[in-house]
Design an enzyme around this catalytic site. Structure first.
Site, mmCIF file in Angstrom:
data_model
loop_
_atom_site.group_PDB
_atom_site.id
_atom_site.type_symbol
_atom_site.label_atom_id
_atom_site.label_comp_id
_atom_site.label_asym_id
_atom_site.label_seq_id
_atom_site.Cartn_x
_atom_site.Cartn_y
_atom_site.Cartn_z
ATOM 1 N N LYS A 98 8.794 -2.675 9.819
ATOM 2 C CA LYS A 98 9.525 -1.600 10.479
ATOM 3 C C LYS A 98 10.688 -2.165 11.308
ATOM 4 O O LYS A 98 10.798 -3.386 11.481
ATOM 5 C CB LYS A 98 8.567 -0.808 11.361
ATOM 6 C CG LYS A 98 7.484 -0.068 10.575
ATOM 7 C CD LYS A 98 6.565 0.663 11.541
ATOM 8 C CE LYS A 98 5.425 1.354 10.852
ATOM 9 N NZ LYS A 98 4.539 2.039 11.829
ATOM 10 N N TYR B 36 7.299 9.994 5.808
ATOM 11 C CA TYR B 36 6.349 10.512 6.803
ATOM 12 C C TYR B 36 6.018 11.987 6.594
ATOM 13 O O TYR B 36 5.580 12.667 7.533
ATOM 14 C CB TYR B 36 6.896 10.296 8.217
ATOM 15 C CG TYR B 36 6.830 8.867 8.689
ATOM 16 C CD1 TYR B 36 5.624 8.173 8.695
ATOM 17 C CD2 TYR B 36 7.957 8.216 9.162
ATOM 18 C CE1 TYR B 36 5.555 6.857 9.134
ATOM 19 C CE2 TYR B 36 7.890 6.904 9.624
ATOM 20 C CZ TYR B 36 6.683 6.233 9.606
ATOM 21 O OH TYR B 36 6.613 4.937 10.048
ATOM 22 N N ASN C 190 4.705 -0.353 15.996
ATOM 23 C CA ASN C 190 3.609 -1.265 15.648
ATOM 24 C C ASN C 190 3.925 -2.179 14.462
ATOM 25 O O ASN C 190 3.026 -2.633 13.771
ATOM 26 C CB ASN C 190 2.309 -0.496 15.448
ATOM 27 C CG ASN C 190 2.379 0.521 14.341
ATOM 28 O OD1 ASN C 190 3.335 0.557 13.570
ATOM 29 N ND2 ASN C 190 1.366 1.362 14.250
ATOM 30 N N HIS D 154 4.115 -1.022 8.294
ATOM 31 C CA HIS D 154 3.449 0.084 7.599
ATOM 32 C C HIS D 154 2.820 -0.502 6.343
ATOM 33 O O HIS D 154 3.427 -1.336 5.674
ATOM 34 C CB HIS D 154 4.455 1.168 7.189
ATOM 35 C CG HIS D 154 3.867 2.123 6.216
ATOM 36 N ND1 HIS D 154 3.086 3.185 6.599
ATOM 37 C CD2 HIS D 154 3.888 2.145 4.858
ATOM 38 C CE1 HIS D 154 2.664 3.827 5.519
ATOM 39 N NE2 HIS D 154 3.143 3.214 4.452
ATOM 40 N N GLU E 214 4.732 5.826 -2.231
ATOM 41 C CA GLU E 214 5.659 5.074 -1.401
ATOM 42 C C GLU E 214 6.510 4.102 -2.213
ATOM 43 O O GLU E 214 7.703 3.941 -1.948
ATOM 44 C CB GLU E 214 4.886 4.359 -0.292
ATOM 45 C CG GLU E 214 4.307 5.354 0.698
ATOM 46 C CD GLU E 214 3.250 4.799 1.616
ATOM 47 O OE1 GLU E 214 2.829 3.622 1.448
ATOM 48 O OE2 GLU E 214 2.825 5.538 2.524
#
Length: 137
Positions: free
Chosen positions: A9, A49, A114, A117, A128
């Site tokens: 990310k 998302y 975080n 992904h 994805e």
């Protein structure tokens, strides 16, 4: 299918942790089959998302994912347990729950950023990979 989608990310790219993240997967026996550094469009972030579209934090997720480049990857694992192994390497979503030795446990400080992904199973990996690598790989 022993391929999965993993993304470093924006915070991982900004903090120059991409090499460390890839190295952890490679040391475990995963192979990077495709990788692309890119800035996600709002449309791509929204599609990525989509399952969170009705949640109050959806806008923050989209803004975060589009703020700077990400490294989208297709990883291939050595066994049928690719998804579970990748997720163990990544660590718990909530950084307070992430164990030392995991990517999030060692490097993440806040849950909203975080670092990584990872697809949670076959269906999400297929979806994805198609979103991030529509030209194939």
């Amino acid at each position: 299918m022993n391929q999965t989608f993993v993304m470093c990310k924006p915070d991982a790219v900004e903090r120059s942790l991409v090499g460390e993240i890839i190295a952890r997967f490679e040391r475990k026996g995963f192979t990077v089959r495709a990788a692309e550094l890119r800035t996600a469009s709002v449309a791509l972030a929204e599609a990525h998302y989509a399952e969170h579209a009705d949640k109050p934090f959806y806008g923050e997720l989209v803004s975060f994912l589009t703020r700077s480049p990400v490294l989208a990857m297709i990883l291939e694992g050595p066994a049928d347990n690719t998804f579970s192994l990748v997720r163990k390497i990544v660590g718990a979503t909530k950084v307070d729950d992430a164990e030392p030795g995991t990517i999030r446990g060692d490097f993440a400080t806040i849950t909203s950023e975080n670092l990584v992904h990872a697809s949670d199973g076959h269906d999400s990996a297929v979806r994805e990979i198609a979103l991030w690598f529509p030209q194939g790989h």
